[in-house]
Design a protein around this motif. Structure first.
Motif, PDB file in Angstrom:
ATOM      1  N   VAL A 168       0.825  -1.209   0.000  1.00 45.63           N
ATOM      2  CA  VAL A 168       0.000   0.000   0.000  1.00 45.63           C
ATOM      3  C   VAL A 168       0.860   1.261   0.000  1.00 45.63           C
ATOM      4  N   PHE A 169       1.782   1.374   0.962  1.00 44.90           N
ATOM      5  CA  PHE A 169       2.533   2.613   1.106  1.00 44.90           C
ATOM      6  C   PHE A 169       3.602   2.769   0.033  1.00 44.90           C
ATOM      7  N   GLY A 170       4.125   1.657  -0.486  1.00 47.34           N
ATOM      8  CA  GLY A 170       5.073   1.753  -1.589  1.00 47.34           C
ATOM      9  C   GLY A 170       4.427   2.369  -2.814  1.00 47.34           C
ATOM     10  N   ASP A 171       3.186   1.969  -3.085  1.00 48.32           N
ATOM     11  CA  ASP A 171       2.465   2.506  -4.233  1.00 48.32           C
ATOM     12  C   ASP A 171       2.075   3.965  -4.003  1.00 48.32           C
ATOM     13  N   ILE A 172       1.591   4.280  -2.796  1.00 46.41           N
ATOM     14  CA  ILE A 172       1.184   5.653  -2.502  1.00 46.41           C
ATOM     15  C   ILE A 172       2.372   6.609  -2.574  1.00 46.41           C
ATOM     16  N   ALA A 173       3.554   6.140  -2.128  1.00 50.11           N
ATOM     17  CA  ALA A 173       4.746   6.998  -2.152  1.00 50.11           C
ATOM     18  C   ALA A 173       5.123   7.391  -3.569  1.00 50.11           C
ATOM     19  N   ASP A 174       4.838   6.525  -4.543  1.00 53.38           N
ATOM     20  CA  ASP A 174       5.109   6.862  -5.940  1.00 53.38           C
ATOM     21  C   ASP A 174       4.103   7.869  -6.482  1.00 53.38           C
ATOM     22  N   ARG A 175       2.950   7.985  -5.815  1.00 54.26           N
ATOM     23  CA  ARG A 175       1.907   8.883  -6.289  1.00 54.26           C
ATOM     24  C   ARG A 175       1.976  10.261  -5.616  1.00 54.26           C
ATOM     25  N   VAL A 176       2.158  10.283  -4.293  1.00 49.07           N
ATOM     26  CA  VAL A 176       2.098  11.562  -3.569  1.00 49.07           C
ATOM     27  C   VAL A 176       3.456  12.026  -3.085  1.00 49.07           C
ATOM     28  N   GLY A 177       4.466  11.198  -3.184  1.00 52.86           N
ATOM     29  CA  GLY A 177       5.803  11.596  -2.766  1.00 52.86           C
ATOM     30  C   GLY A 177       6.306  10.830  -1.564  1.00 52.86           C
ATOM     31  N   ARG A 178       7.632  10.848  -1.384  1.00 49.90           N
ATOM     32  CA  ARG A 178       8.248  10.118  -0.275  1.00 49.90           C
ATOM     33  C   ARG A 178       8.039  10.846   1.063  1.00 49.90           C
ATOM     34  N   ARG A 179       8.184  12.172   1.042  1.00 50.80           N
ATOM     35  CA  ARG A 179       8.127  12.957   2.285  1.00 50.80           C
ATOM     36  C   ARG A 179       6.795  12.809   3.022  1.00 50.80           C
TER      37      ARG A 179
END
Length: 576
Positions: A168-179
């Motif tokens: 979940v969070f790996g995919d979201i980080a690619d969409r909204v950013g790492r920070r």
């Protein structure tokens, strides 16, 4: 963004700015190691017996006779004969773990009795040995006997949350950013960690631990990407490997706090508070330049580049425009007519199995991911079952990772990826086999062999991410690493169940890990070496790894259908 790596050539691969960010981000990884291994003491089952119905005045256990039930624990062994007690009204009871028997018409108070007995259930009432565990979820909620499976379900459920969180969070980080993900998961990690201590009942406890696992896994996945995108290629092997070292610090913290604090909810609060300082400065983290450029946020990227330059004591001369040249622009600049754009084939996981050579390679890489995770957690979670002091054992299981990462980094860059990974797996397998044949009473040797196995498996587990990146081409690299990471999560879910097999035979977990590690280590010898070789871009180039130039058809020959074709027509020039 072909020249984005120029950032590090101009502003430093690991100067002051990157070092501050790196150590701050990695600090919170300690919390991940803490929460992953906290259940070692949260669900530890102490010695226990059915509670007698009345006040106890005398206790017998074998040749031992004491006046109070609590005094028998130093002599009592789980799974052995019953404890015989006499109550204030003269009744005699034989107490076992999950049942109790009342003696009928007993004449004297002796350990052995051949008369009639009436069997009774424990009615959910137990007495526990509080010398090691004063209070944990097992003693609070009586997770023993027919409810024992609830205690054993805690860690697998946590690891399932780890799997889902990584996706979940790996995919979201690619969409909204790492920070944003680093900030969100850090805050939730602290909040859920404290809430677990006040869960109040078992089911709420499991749900909160599941959510805690998701955010902890999410942070660990994203922080790896974050530090990789802020450090240059000259130090990337070192920085990627030593994210795991912070995780090992978390294991050591668990052992230390577990030794000092024997009440589970206080223990949980202290573990959660240990990384609280991170929340004060994580909001100052910048987004990575890679992500800003990929999303077209050029003004923010330029401001970040200027900040890095000033912080590193360098002139702010690097411009975003210097990083945006592309190969597609080059022919146009020269006045050449660009080639027609060819429709690109949509790739899927099946492309990891495009040829027999790639089938063997992918299955072997997946196996290394799986055994790396399985062995890592079996050695960590099972360290408390080795004999001796369980707190020292767990502390050593974390401490032994530091030399493993140092040696792993040095070996990877000197002798190669394959020649580091394969011997590490073989050494781990041999150590597991030797544990089985060592006499049980030689606890020191058993612990040394277990730490050797953990040391070796940590090397393989630490390097497989980078090795996977180098074994596959750009077009399916993320897919290959993602699928390997999935196998890693499967290994972490299976690991607790493997540890529980120690109830059948104390060394069965080591036997399983030893056999798998040795077999997979032998298979790893068939993989191609990637040290010093450029990253591949096409499936054909990746398939030709490990073949000699003559087998590739010469340096000038364009390889299409048979990347490793030889003059005699034989295409089998590499096993993996």
């Amino acid at each position: 963004m072909k020249y984005v790596e120029r950032i590090f050539d101009e502003l430093g691969h690991f100067k002051r700015f990157q070092a501050c960010l790196y150590f701050a981000a990695v600090f919170q990884s300690i919390a991940c190691g803490i929460h992953y291994l906290a259940s070692v003491f949260l669900v530890e089952t102490p010695k226990f017996l059915c509670e007698p119905p009345d006040n106890v005045t005398a206790v017998l256990y074998g040749n031992h006779s004491v006046g109070a039930l609590q005094d028998i624990w130093p002599f009592f062994s789980m799974g052995s004969g019953p404890v015989v007690v006499q109550t204030a009204n003269g009744e005699q009871w034989e107490l076992s773990q999950c049942r109790r028997a009342q003696r009928i018409n007993s004449t004297g108070f002796e350990y052995h009795f051949d008369g009639s007995k009436t069997m009774h259930s424990c009615m959910g009432r137990f007495v526990y040995d509080n010398s090691e565990v004063q209070q944990n979820i097992v003693t609070d909620w009586d997770l023993v006997c027919e409810r024992e499976w609830l205690a054993k379900l805690c860690q697998p459920t946590f690891m399932l949350g780890v799997l889902i969180g990584a996706l979940v969070f790996g995919d979201i980080a690619d969409r909204v950013g790492r920070r944003p993900i680093l900030m969100l998961t850090s805050l939730c990690q602290f909040g859920f960690g404290v809430c677990v201590a006040f869960s109040g009942n078992y089911y709420f406890f499991v749900v909160l631990r599941f959510l805690l696992a998701m955010v902890s896994s999410g942070y660990l996945v994203v922080v790896f990407v974050y530090v990789t995108e802020f450090t240059g290629i000259k130090v990337r092997t070192w920085t990627s490997m030593h994210v795991h070292a912070a995780f090992a610090v978390g294991i050591m913290v668990v052992a230390l706090v577990g030794y000092l604090v024997r009440v589970w909810w206080i223990y949980q609060i202290i573990l959660s508070l240990s990384t609280f300082p991170f929340l004060f400065f994580c909001w100052k983290f910048p987004e990575t330049p890679f992500y800003l450029l990929a999303k077209g946020k050029y003004h923010e990227a330029q401001a970040l580049l200027d900040t890095i330059a000033r912080f590193n004591g360098l002139p702010a001369s690097l411009k975003v425009s210097d990083l945006m040249d592309t190969e597609e622009d080059a022919p146009l600049n020269k006045g050449d007519k660009p080639e027609e754009e060819k429709p690109q084939k949509k790739l899927s996981i099946l492309d990891l199995f495009g040829t027999w050579r790639m089938v063997g390679r992918t299955l072997t890489v997946w196996a290394v991911w799986f055994i790396g995770s399985l062995g890592y957690y079996v050695f960590s979670l099972g360290s408390v079952n080795l004999g001796g002091n369980q707190y020292i054992n767990l502390f050593l299981a974390g401490a032994v990772e530091f030399p493993s990462y140092l040696i792993g980094c040095a070996a990877m860059d000197r002798v190669g990826r394959k020649k580091t990974c394969a011997p590490a797996l073989l050494l781990s397998g041999v150590a597991c086999m030797l544990i089985i044949v060592v006499p049980k009473d030689i606890e020191v040797l058993v612990i040394i062999l277990s730490m050797t196995g953990k040391f070796a498996i940590a090397i393989a587990f630490g390097l497989i991410y980078l090795y996977s990146c180098e074994l596959y081409p750009t077009v399916i690299r993320s897919l290959a690493v993602g699928s390997g990471s999935m196998m890693c999560r499967v290994g972490s879910v299976v690991a607790p169940f493997c540890v529980y097999l120690a109830d059948i035979w104390i060394y069965l977990p080591q036997l399983i890990v030893g056999i798998l590690a040795f077999v997979i280590g032998m298979l790893t010898l068939l993989l191609p070496e990637t040290l010093g070789k450029p990253l591949t871009n096409t499936l054909e180039e990746a398939a030709s790894l490990g073949c000699s130039p003559s087998e590739k058809g010469g340096p000038e020959e364009k390889v299409e259908m048979q990347p490793c074709a030889r003059p005699d027509g034989n295409t089998d020039c590499s096993k993996a």
